[in-house]
Design a protein around this motif. Structure first.
Motif, PDB file in Angstrom:
ATOM      1  N   GLY A 138      42.493  40.346  40.164  1.00  0.00           N
ATOM      2  CA  GLY A 138      42.012  39.161  39.922  1.00  0.00           C
ATOM      3  C   GLY A 138      43.051  37.822  39.908  1.00  0.00           C
ATOM      4  O   GLY A 138      43.175  36.663  40.215  1.00  0.00           O
ATOM      5  N   ASN A 141      44.790  37.518  43.259  1.00  0.00           N
ATOM      6  CA  ASN A 141      43.915  36.528  44.186  1.00  0.00           C
ATOM      7  C   ASN A 141      43.643  35.148  43.756  1.00  0.00           C
ATOM      8  O   ASN A 141      43.662  34.344  44.472  1.00  0.00           O
ATOM      9  CB  ASN A 141      42.423  37.089  44.250  1.00  0.00           C
ATOM     10  CG  ASN A 141      42.401  38.563  44.972  1.00  0.00           C
ATOM     11  OD1 ASN A 141      43.142  38.766  45.747  1.00  0.00           O
ATOM     12  ND2 ASN A 141      41.000  38.685  44.856  1.00  0.00           N
ATOM     13  N   THR A 142      43.926  34.725  42.387  1.00  0.00           N
ATOM     14  CA  THR A 142      43.682  33.422  42.001  1.00  0.00           C
ATOM     15  C   THR A 142      45.156  32.771  42.335  1.00  0.00           C
ATOM     16  O   THR A 142      45.052  31.447  42.713  1.00  0.00           O
ATOM     17  CB  THR A 142      43.832  33.621  40.379  1.00  0.00           C
ATOM     18  OG1 THR A 142      42.479  34.303  40.144  1.00  0.00           O
ATOM     19  CG2 THR A 142      43.650  32.175  39.909  1.00  0.00           C
ATOM     20  N   THR A 145      44.875  31.940  45.635  1.00  0.00           N
ATOM     21  CA  THR A 145      43.904  30.726  45.873  1.00  0.00           C
ATOM     22  C   THR A 145      44.557  29.396  45.803  1.00  0.00           C
ATOM     23  O   THR A 145      44.526  28.463  46.653  1.00  0.00           O
ATOM     24  CB  THR A 145      43.084  30.752  45.051  1.00  0.00           C
ATOM     25  OG1 THR A 145      42.016  32.213  45.157  1.00  0.00           O
ATOM     26  CG2 THR A 145      41.869  29.717  45.207  1.00  0.00           C
ATOM     27  N   ILE A 264      42.330  31.933  34.283  1.00  0.00           N
ATOM     28  CA  ILE A 264      42.121  33.239  34.646  1.00  0.00           C
ATOM     29  C   ILE A 264      41.190  33.924  33.357  1.00  0.00           C
ATOM     30  O   ILE A 264      42.044  33.805  32.639  1.00  0.00           O
ATOM     31  CB  ILE A 264      43.445  34.157  34.906  1.00  0.00           C
ATOM     32  CG1 ILE A 264      43.881  33.443  36.175  1.00  0.00           C
ATOM     33  CG2 ILE A 264      43.099  35.350  35.232  1.00  0.00           C
ATOM     34  CD1 ILE A 264      45.357  34.114  36.264  1.00  0.00           C
ATOM     35  N   GLY A 293      39.974  31.649  38.071  1.00  0.00           N
ATOM     36  CA  GLY A 293      39.708  33.233  38.628  1.00  0.00           C
ATOM     37  C   GLY A 293      38.993  33.808  37.555  1.00  0.00           C
ATOM     38  O   GLY A 293      39.264  34.009  36.594  1.00  0.00           O
ATOM     39  N   ASP A 294      37.630  33.835  37.923  1.00  0.00           N
ATOM     40  CA  ASP A 294      36.828  34.641  36.931  1.00  0.00           C
ATOM     41  C   ASP A 294      36.613  36.028  37.205  1.00  0.00           C
ATOM     42  O   ASP A 294      35.708  36.376  37.793  1.00  0.00           O
ATOM     43  CB  ASP A 294      35.377  33.757  37.003  1.00  0.00           C
ATOM     44  CG  ASP A 294      34.314  34.185  36.021  1.00  0.00           C
ATOM     45  OD1 ASP A 294      34.998  35.182  35.098  1.00  0.00           O
ATOM     46  OD2 ASP A 294      33.383  33.592  35.654  1.00  0.00           O
ATOM     47  N   ILE A 295      37.341  36.648  36.517  1.00  0.00           N
ATOM     48  CA  ILE A 295      37.350  38.018  36.628  1.00  0.00           C
ATOM     49  C   ILE A 295      36.166  38.874  36.079  1.00  0.00           C
ATOM     50  O   ILE A 295      35.560  39.774  36.257  1.00  0.00           O
ATOM     51  CB  ILE A 295      38.603  38.608  36.088  1.00  0.00           C
ATOM     52  CG1 ILE A 295      40.081  38.270  36.507  1.00  0.00           C
ATOM     53  CG2 ILE A 295      38.818  40.351  36.176  1.00  0.00           C
ATOM     54  CD1 ILE A 295      41.151  38.669  36.186  1.00  0.00           C
ATOM     55  N   CYS A 297      33.411  37.519  35.856  1.00  0.00           N
ATOM     56  CA  CYS A 297      32.025  37.511  36.701  1.00  0.00           C
ATOM     57  C   CYS A 297      30.701  37.265  36.140  1.00  0.00           C
ATOM     58  O   CYS A 297      29.898  37.952  36.767  1.00  0.00           O
ATOM     59  CB  CYS A 297      32.240  38.265  37.979  1.00  0.00           C
ATOM     60  SG  CYS A 297      31.549  37.644  39.449  1.00  0.00           S
ATOM     61  N   THR A 306      30.810  29.586  37.937  1.00  0.00           N
ATOM     62  CA  THR A 306      30.697  30.913  38.478  1.00  0.00           C
ATOM     63  C   THR A 306      29.102  30.845  38.823  1.00  0.00           C
ATOM     64  O   THR A 306      28.234  31.551  37.892  1.00  0.00           O
ATOM     65  CB  THR A 306      31.031  32.106  37.634  1.00  0.00           C
ATOM     66  OG1 THR A 306      32.475  31.924  37.143  1.00  0.00           O
ATOM     67  CG2 THR A 306      30.955  33.264  38.154  1.00  0.00           C
ATOM     68  N   VAL A 316      36.605  33.262  47.672  1.00  0.00           N
ATOM     69  CA  VAL A 316      36.307  31.886  46.998  1.00  0.00           C
ATOM     70  C   VAL A 316      35.177  30.909  47.509  1.00  0.00           C
ATOM     71  O   VAL A 316      34.907  31.136  48.592  1.00  0.00           O
ATOM     72  CB  VAL A 316      37.939  31.084  46.965  1.00  0.00           C
ATOM     73  CG1 VAL A 316      38.781  31.964  46.171  1.00  0.00           C
ATOM     74  CG2 VAL A 316      38.287  30.963  48.529  1.00  0.00           C
ATOM     75  N   MET A 339      37.349  31.876  42.163  1.00  0.00           N
ATOM     76  CA  MET A 339      37.488  33.158  42.834  1.00  0.00           C
ATOM     77  C   MET A 339      36.726  33.966  41.974  1.00  0.00           C
ATOM     78  O   MET A 339      36.902  34.000  40.642  1.00  0.00           O
ATOM     79  CB  MET A 339      38.949  33.453  42.836  1.00  0.00           C
ATOM     80  CG  MET A 339      39.327  34.683  43.499  1.00  0.00           C
ATOM     81  SD  MET A 339      38.715  36.267  42.804  1.00  0.00           S
ATOM     82  CE  MET A 339      39.474  36.076  40.952  1.00  0.00           C
TER      83      MET A 339
END
Length: 402
Positions: A138, A141-142, A145, A264, A293-295, A297, A306, A316, A339
């Motif tokens: 996560g 990926n952020t 992004t 994050i 970055g919303d791990i 979710c 989100t 994203v 993300m």
């Protein structure tokens, strides 16, 4: 001899993980004196020959196995009646999309043990999880992004790398300006995210320094619950009270959105707890955070941007707070880029499986294949013999559709 089967992951989107690696299957068979079979799969990260080289048989079906180990939910039609299954069922919070799954498990008189409910008898902490790799992927990926949004660098996606060691070779390509990154949480997810921060040589600062000081390099701060919640009556924060009665607290997160370029999110969120910010907050001129970055979710949860899960293929999307809607990624400078991939660990399936499998060997199998004198397996059993267990009887109304 007891037979244990490693099932094929049939849920869509595909998941390449396995609850045990080939070497771990061999260790389980030898140490616990059980027979292990692995169901053939076209998607599993480990090739069939990796199992056979460790003396593990690859089979077409696992109907003769007593205990079946998987990762994600098993499609209803694939569930074998009267077996014992281990997987993440995503039912204990009454998740609507898995109501039929739980009904089918009861109809087929399956014994369901949920990994999420396997707890240490003393600490009550989870003893097996993929959280660390959710945090690692996560956070990575952020940063990926951020690089794309501002045309600063382009690194390979995690799933394009062979494993974690290969992914780390991308770190040198990351050239960040003097930005501030806020990470929420203190568990496995947050610690995984912090591994990426350290690996990319991003300086850790205290929450106070994060808010009050300027830096000439990228920095991050780990934010625990007490740093962004305050008691409604003005008294001091109490951690135990907050987790037991979060409605006694209000959010105090906006001070961070005024300085953080990236958020994050790795903290567990209780629906009774305050949200981090609102749509209206995100529309204010002082709201600076533009990448999240919303791990966790949590859809329509603590973070209003989100709005839906993202996927590995399309990780994203943009959120426009003025219309409260989703737009294509990087489409407008005023948008927030989100993300929110909901199956992050499967981007590093080899490492994630190895880590999870080691926890299975150390923390779960001794109880499962021993006498379970501390009720570790019993307390994680959601259903058995066509009925919900007493511990999870609260799910009956959910099953009944009430």
């Amino acid at each position: 001899m007891l037979k244990i089967g490693i099932i094929r992951e049939d849920k869509i989107p595909i998941d390449k993980r396995s609850p045990l690696t080939p070497e771990q299957c061999q260790k389980m068979a030898k140490h616990f004196e059980v027979e292990v079979k692995v169901q053939e799969s076209d998607v599993r990260v480990f090739r069939p020959e990796e199992y056979t080289q460790h003396g593990i048989e690859i089979v077409g079906n696992i109907n003769d196995c007593d205990i079946l180990l998987g990762v994600k939910e098993v499609p209803n039609e694939n569930l074998i009646p009267e077996k014992t299954y281990f997987f993440f069922s995503h039912t204990i919070k009454e998740q609507e999309y898995n109501r039929e799954l739980l009904r089918t498990i009861l109809e087929k008189k399956i014994k369901l043990v949920d990994y999420e409910c396997l707890l240490d008898p003393k600490s009550k902490q989870r003893i097996v999880a993929f959280g660390r790799f959710a945090g690692i992927v996560g956070a990575y990926n952020t940063i990926w992004t951020f690089g794309l949004r501002y045309n600063l660098f382009n690194i390979r996606r995690a799933h394009e790398c062979f494993d974690l060691a290969d992914m780390k070779t991308e770190f040198d390509k990351v050239k960040l300006p003097a930005i501030k990154i806020a990470i929420t949480g203190g568990g496995r997810v947050a610690k995984g995210a912090m591994e990426i921060m350290y690996g990319m040589d991003i300086l850790q600062v205290t929450p106070h320094e994060f808010l009050t000081e300027r830096f000439d390099r990228p920095v991050f701060a780990q934010l625990s619950s007490h740093t962004y919640h305050k008691k409604k009556d003005g008294t001091l924060f109490n951690r135990r009270e907050f987790y037991e009665n979060p409605e006694l607290y209000e959010g105090d997160f906006l001070k961070y959105t005024k300085v953080a370029d990236i958020l994050i999110a790795g903290a567990y969120w209780d629906p009774r707890s305050p949200v981090l910010f609102s749509r209206e907050d995100a529309m204010q001129p002082e709201f600076k955070t533009r990448i999240i970055g919303d791990i966790t979710c949590d859809i329509e949860g603590s973070i209003p941007s989100t709005k839906r899960p993202a996927t590995v293929d399309e990780p994203v999307y943009d959120y426009d707070p003025t219309t409260d809607s989703i737009e294509p990624e990087f489409s407008e400078e005023s948008n927030i880029t989100v993300m929110a991939v909901d199956n992050l660990p499967c981007e590093l399936p080899r490492d994630a499986s190895e880590s999870f499998g080691q926890e299975m060997l150390d923390n779960v199998l001794p109880h499962l294949l021993g006498d379970d004198k501390y009720d570790v397996i019993k307390n994680a059993t959601i259903a058995e013999n066509g009925k919900l267990t007493e511990r999870f009887s609260y799910l009956q109304d959910f099953v009944d559709g009430k």
